[in-house]
Write a protein that holds these residues in place. Structure first.
Motif: not given
Length: 542
Positions: A484-496, A519-534
């Motif tokens: 799931r997190i890898n899916y949303i990472i790709n959507m955020l990366y590819e679709n502004p 948020v917890n799952a995202f941070k556990q996988l990447t080391g940072f929050t989705p807000s930081y990534f965005i």
């Protein structure tokens, strides 16, 4: 509630309530001041009109010259309403610091002092100064409990318990809605319902205006919790009150309610209905300009038009949302910095009696602590940013796939140490089905469970768990989380466009029931929050 936090929307205490049984001046000049303040308050509802600022400043100055403290507090109380309604949070804080000196050691018989502290707490909350905000909320509640009239006391307390949620919302900004926030709304709602319909101390318009607002707040809380049935009940109750001609309510609160209804119907996938409510929210917002509310409406219209495939209108509202959001972020950051500097300066001025040697030592310790904190913050940021760069490099290297590939040992056909026996044929078939499952994106289902997935893949839960453990290097939960997190990472990366979504919307899109779990799952996988990534993606896109 209002965020992303929410961003958060404020509700100011209705001024007309405090006009009842107010303290009266005794001299001709004091009576003249009271009479003019009565006229201003009479035409006010949620906020005092900005056009009254000049007159209120004049009346406040005259009250000071007369030594008429209640005139200073009344005019100052109304001015805080002007400043809050205009989003002038620094002006609110500066004024309240002055009013606190006048209010010192006075018993709050009428509710002015409680209202002043509560409004200042809201302003501090909007500036992100959370500890100072909570302190003033506690003082506001303490003063409210001194109000002699029972209904007026309930009215002020209900507002205080509702407004204090800005503190908890700021603390929970990354983690969604907390039980404390919902509890405070329910507490306020129950208090408000017990206010008498017949007591003139709190006019019936004010009572039901408050109940409608709290219904809207509760509705929004339940929307965030995905309890859409309960949310709709509270929201329609609020709408009924705002549209009832028996009550004279403020259009901005109707706009807020329509906005939340729009969010509700987006979640229920009733997109045309969501567009209808959002469009009406804009209409009511125009009657009392409130940029934060308008920003939320643009976001809802953006989401709804995207869902129905109207890309032209989606792009129109995306541009409006982005422009307004950038403007608000700039102004709030600038104001917060100025306010913090003034608070530090005031703190130093209040302690001038401290010897130069003591002051030097204090400043030295403060600077040392600041340097240590800054170094830690920089180190932490460097580590986080390094993880972000690693992820971007990983995405770039794997652009050919639909999703980021799991770090698994798939391809090794020999079963690792296992507590159960699976034949080679069964193993081969199950691994093939897992690959098809990953490509199908069925992992985005909210009702996904180990039992459902085993049934869908034509196997049993023991076999499925064992294969995921040995060939995907995960247990079932972490396996689904990573997909799931890898899916949303790709959507955020590819679709502004996805970068403009709320955290709650992103969580829902990739199958999570609550933003907190996402948020917890995202941070556990990447080391940072989705807000930081965005935010990093946005900065690099500029």
């Amino acid at each position: 509630m209002r965020k992303s936090f929410y961003l958060f929307i404020l509700l100011s205490y209705f001024n007309i309530t405090l006009a009842q049984n107010r303290p009266s001046g005794t001299t001709p000049k004091e009576k003249s001041i009271d009479r003019q303040l009565d006229e201003i308050i009479k035409e006010s509802k949620t906020y005092t009109a900005p056009k009254q600022e000049t007159l209120l400043l004049k009346l406040m100055s005259e009250s000071k010259k007369e030594g008429y403290d209640w005139g200073v507090l009344r005019s100052g109380h109304a001015l805080t309403s002007v400043y809050l309604g205009e989003g002038e949070y620094k002006k609110t804080v500066d004024l309240v610091n002055e009013l606190k000196k006048v209010a010192n050691n006075k018993k709050d018989i009428y509710g002015y002092i409680s209202g002043i502290y509560r409004r200042n707490a809201l302003a501090l909350g909007y500036l992100g100064l959370n500890d100072a905000s909570l302190k003033d909320f506690k003082d506001a509640i303490s003063y409210a409990k001194q109000i002699e009239n029972e209904d007026r006391r309930k009215h002020q307390l209900a507002f205080s318990y509702e407004n204090v949620n800005i503190y908890y919302e700021n603390k929970e900004k990354e983690l969604g809605i907390s039980d404390t926030i919902l509890s405070n709304y329910l507490k306020s709602f129950e208090i408000a319902k017990t206010i008498s319909d017949k007591n003139t101390e709190v006019p019936i318009d004010d009572k039901y205006g408050l109940i409608a607002y709290l219904s809207m707040s509760l509705g929004h809380s339940y929307v965030e919790r995905n309890d859409l049935g309960t949310a709709e009940k509270y929201l329609l109750n609020a709408q009924n009150i705002y549209e009832n001609k028996k009550y004279n309510t403020d259009p901005i609160h109707k706009a807020e309610t329509f906005n939340v209804l729009s969010q509700l119907y987006i979640k229920k996938k009733l997109y045309q209905k969501a567009i209808e409510y959002a469009t009406n929210a804009l209409k009511f917002e125009k009657q009392h300009s409130f940029p934060h509310e308008r920003k939320q409406t643009y976001e809802h219209l953006l989401q709804a038009y995207l869902k129905i495939g109207d890309n032209e209108k989606a792009e129109f509202y995306r541009e409006k949302f982005t422009t307004l959001s950038d403007s608000l972020n700039y102004e709030e950051k600038k104001t917060a910095n100025l306010t913090m500097k003034k608070m530090v300066t005031d703190e130093v001025n209040e302690h001038k009696a401290i010897s130069k040697k003591q002051l030097t030592a204090i400043i030295g310790l403060f600077l040392l602590a600041a340097i240590v904190a800054s170094l830690r913050w920089r180190r932490k940021n460097m580590i986080i940013h390094g993880k972000y760069k690693d992820l971007i490099a990983k995405i770039s290297a794997q652009q050919s796939g639909d999703i980021l590939k799991l770090q698994t040992s798939a391809g090794n056909n020999e079963m690792k140490t296992s507590s159960i026996t699976i034949t080679d044929e069964t193993l081969k078939t199950l691994l093939f089905k897992l690959e098809k499952f990953e490509a199908s994106k069925k992992y985005l289902r909210k009702d996904l469970s180990l039992t459902w997935m085993a049934s869908n893949l034509g196997t049993n839960t023991k076999y499925l768990s064992e294969v995921i453990k040995n060939y995907k290097n995960h247990n079932f939960t972490s396996y689904i989380n990573e997909l799931r997190i890898n899916y949303i990472i790709n959507m955020l990366y590819e679709n502004p466009v996805y970068r403009e979504y709320k955290i709650a919307s992103l969580a829902e899109d990739c199958g999570y029931a609550t933003p907190r779990v996402f948020v917890n799952a995202f941070k556990q996988l990447t080391g940072f929050t989705p807000s930081y990534f965005i935010n990093q993606l946005k900065e690099e896109a500029q």
